[in-house]
Design an enzyme around this catalytic site. Sequence first.
Site: not given
Ligand code: HPA
Ligand code: ZN
Length: 332
Positions: A16, A194, A197, A275-276
């Site tokens: 992201h 997604h 998770e 991811d982030d």
């Molecule tokens: N999951 C869902 N939304 C998100 C994520 C994530 O890991 N990272 C940024 N937005």
């Molecule tokens: Zn993500």
Amino acid sequence: MKNFIHALPKVELHLHIEGTLEPELMFELAKSNNIKIPFNTFTEIKAAYDFYNLQSFLDIYYQGANVLVKEQDFFDLTWAYLLRCKEDNVMHTEIFFDPQTHTSRGISFDTVVNGIHRALLRGKEELGISNNLIMCFLRHLNEEDAFRTLALALSHKDKIVAIGLDSSEIGNPARKFERVFKKAIKNGFLTVAHAGEEGPPKSIIDALEVLELSRIDHGVTCSEDEYLLELLALNRIPLTICPLSNIKLKVFKTMEEHNIVKLLRKGLCVTINSDDPAYFGGYITDNFLAVAKAHDITKTEIAQFTFNAIEASFISDEEKDRLTLIINNYLT
Ligand code: HPA
Ligand code: ZN
């Protein structure tokens, strides 16, 4: 192993761009754009980034994104990530952006996409890093908002290859976005989402059935369901897994307990991603290193993550062959 992982050419498929906002740039933009953020020091940031689940992260993450205002801010954010890709030997990256995080604050869609796109073009020309851009809908918002966002994306069709779905998984099923995904597919976009998770295997199965996905982002809860594991392995449906994210958000207690290596050995098309990274403590190389440190894994298996990512990417077959050759040469 450390050197092998560092120099291994890589492909990132789950990133992201708003999640690459490092504290330094956050403070700088907060000051220049005169935006209030809930942290004053690096120590305060460090304390705030102690997440206990996905939502606790998202609450902080959306506040951080408030500092992004001008087209140049989106350029600077993306360019900083691409420079980091160069250090990590990333050959190709497919990045997410969340337009609704910005349009809801009065920032125009054009400002966001043009800033990111300009950096991606420069990254290709100057750094040799190819890319694809994926627009995500925020699943906590409603269908109408997603339709409005899709309409804005249509005039940037040349810059966006796929549509994704992120934000709060629990309570926001894939079904909520079935119609908007259908319209996106009709307009030529590929789709990802997604799923799995935090949500159960059923959330992955539903997303696959309803949204016609090319790959699943995360998907790690699949191991709770033998039928789903078989479906994913047989059909080589890719999972873009983010190990450090999963530990930070308490999806697994420890990296030793993470199922990524088990899934790889079961023949699933699993990949390693960041991811982030600014929030979860590491970019793609750090994610590879963390997996290798916690698991007894061979170099051949490590390289398989990149072969899988090439297979799962949205590039042409010729380009896939070219990147595959680079890895084969690296291994010999
Ligand atoms: N999951 C869902 N939304 C998100 C994520 C994530 O890991 N990272 C940024 N937005
Ligand atoms: Zn993500």
